[in-house]
Write an enzyme that holds these catalytic residues in place. Structure first.
Site, PDB file in Angstrom:
ATOM      1  N   ASP A 107       9.521  -7.868   6.911  1.00  0.00           N
ATOM      2  CA  ASP A 107       9.126  -9.048   6.307  1.00  0.00           C
ATOM      3  C   ASP A 107       8.966  -8.922   4.738  1.00  0.00           C
ATOM      4  OD1 ASP A 107       6.821  -7.165   6.532  1.00  0.00           O
ATOM      5  OD2 ASP A 107       5.415  -8.564   7.071  1.00  0.00           O
ATOM      6  N   ASP A 110       6.617  -3.751  -0.121  1.00  0.00           N
ATOM      7  CA  ASP A 110       5.706  -3.683  -1.253  1.00  0.00           C
ATOM      8  C   ASP A 110       5.762  -2.425  -2.027  1.00  0.00           C
ATOM      9  OD1 ASP A 110       3.099  -4.404  -2.836  1.00  0.00           O
ATOM     10  OD2 ASP A 110       1.985  -4.238  -1.233  1.00  0.00           O
TER      11      ASP A 110
HETATM   12  P1  IMP Z   1       4.104  -1.349   1.791  1.00  0.00           P
HETATM   13  O1  IMP Z   1       4.002   0.122   2.662  1.00  0.00           O
HETATM   14  O2  IMP Z   1       3.446  -1.011   0.700  1.00  0.00           O
HETATM   15  O3  IMP Z   1       5.475  -1.348   1.371  1.00  0.00           O
HETATM   16  O4  IMP Z   1       3.485  -2.324   2.676  1.00  0.00           O
HETATM   17  C1  IMP Z   1       4.428  -3.113   3.707  1.00  0.00           C
HETATM   18  C2  IMP Z   1       3.254  -3.803   4.446  1.00  0.00           C
HETATM   19  O5  IMP Z   1       2.323  -4.194   3.910  1.00  0.00           O
HETATM   20  C3  IMP Z   1       3.892  -5.065   4.916  1.00  0.00           C
HETATM   21  O6  IMP Z   1       5.051  -4.675   6.161  1.00  0.00           O
HETATM   22  C4  IMP Z   1       3.023  -6.089   5.247  1.00  0.00           C
HETATM   23  O7  IMP Z   1       2.431  -5.847   6.792  1.00  0.00           O
HETATM   24  C5  IMP Z   1       1.805  -5.568   4.185  1.00  0.00           C
HETATM   25  N1  IMP Z   1       1.930  -6.491   3.142  1.00  0.00           N
HETATM   26  C6  IMP Z   1       2.246  -6.109   1.896  1.00  0.00           C
HETATM   27  N2  IMP Z   1       2.284  -7.019   0.779  1.00  0.00           N
HETATM   28  C7  IMP Z   1       1.800  -7.943   1.640  1.00  0.00           C
HETATM   29  C8  IMP Z   1       1.351  -9.393   1.113  1.00  0.00           C
HETATM   30  O8  IMP Z   1       1.251 -10.029   0.076  1.00  0.00           O
HETATM   31  N3  IMP Z   1       0.966 -10.280   2.298  1.00  0.00           N
HETATM   32  C9  IMP Z   1       0.684  -9.629   3.449  1.00  0.00           C
HETATM   33  N4  IMP Z   1       1.034  -8.695   3.962  1.00  0.00           N
HETATM   34  C10 IMP Z   1       1.576  -7.707   2.850  1.00  0.00           C
END
Ligand code: IMP
Ligand code: MG
Length: 190
Positions: A107, A110
């Site tokens: 999805d 981040d």
């Molecule tokens: P990362 O490991 O920081 O890349 O985070 C990825 C995960 O964080 C995603 O699979 C989402 O579940 C969650 N996430 C990151 N940003 C958002 C947001 O703006 N809204 C909702 N979920 C988010």
């Protein structure tokens, strides 16, 4: 028992990407993926639960034969808004990915910690190829340098919801991507 969730409109500050914009872009991504993998085996791996809406629409936009499988991960450090970069598998694949062309469907990327960790794990199982397709790319929030092969939309570093992305497990059903009104909702974990 969670509190009864508010109607989404009370948490929405603005619609960032409309349903029509999502569907138009997903059609383009599907066409590109169909072209890139033409004549090859393709396995889409969706990370539950945020990726499901995107996966099912993307599948319908891909016009070559492909298989799907699912996995679920959770970040270490429950309650942490920022993911720690380490993930624990809570549901593993049922398909052996060795020598398969794997496309990971997410999805949102981040910080990149989740994807980096999942990529390490999948790579150790020796797929023929391994690429990443994310609907949303918060490029400015990146900490781990992960390769994003296909991205639907590069978005600003705002907390978003809808179209698979949740606020405490609700609102995944919305057909658009909305920006959270942070005066009304405080994100607790990802
Ligand atoms: P990362 O490991 O920081 O890349 O985070 C990825 C995960 O964080 C995603 O699979 C989402 O579940 C969650 N996430 C990151 N940003 C958002 C947001 O703006 N809204 C909702 N979920 C988010
Ligand atoms: Mg989440």
């Amino acid at each position: 028992m969670p509190q009864h969730p508010l109607p989404y409109k009370e948490l929405l500050s603005e619609i960032l990407i409309t349903e029509e914009q999502l569907q138009t872009r997903i059609a383009e991504l599907g066409a590109q993926i169909s072209q890139d993998y033409a004549g090859q085996d393709l396995l889409l791996i969706c990370i539950l639960r945020g990726g499901v809406m995107f996966l099912t629409d993307l599948m319908r936009a891909i016009n070559i034969p492909h298989a799907i499988d699912f996995m679920a991960v959770s970040s270490y450090g429950v309650g942490a808004r920022k993911s720690s970069g380490q993930v624990r598998i809570t549901l593993d694949l049922t398909i052996n990915i060795r020598d398969r062309n794997v496309l990971l469907v997410e999805d949102i990327v981040d910080s990149g910690g989740t994807i980096a960790s999942v990529l390490d794990l999948l790579q150790s199982r020796q797929p023929k190829s391994l690429r990443v397709c994310t609907l949303l790319d918060k490029a400015k929030a990146r900490v781990s340098d992960v390769p994003v092969d296909y991205a639907g939309f590069v978005i600003p570093n705002k907390f978003v919801f809808g179209y698979g992305l949740d606020l405490d497990e609700y609102y995944r059903d919305l057909p658009f991507i909305g920006v959270v009104d942070l005066d009304k909702f405080t994100p607790t974990e990802t």
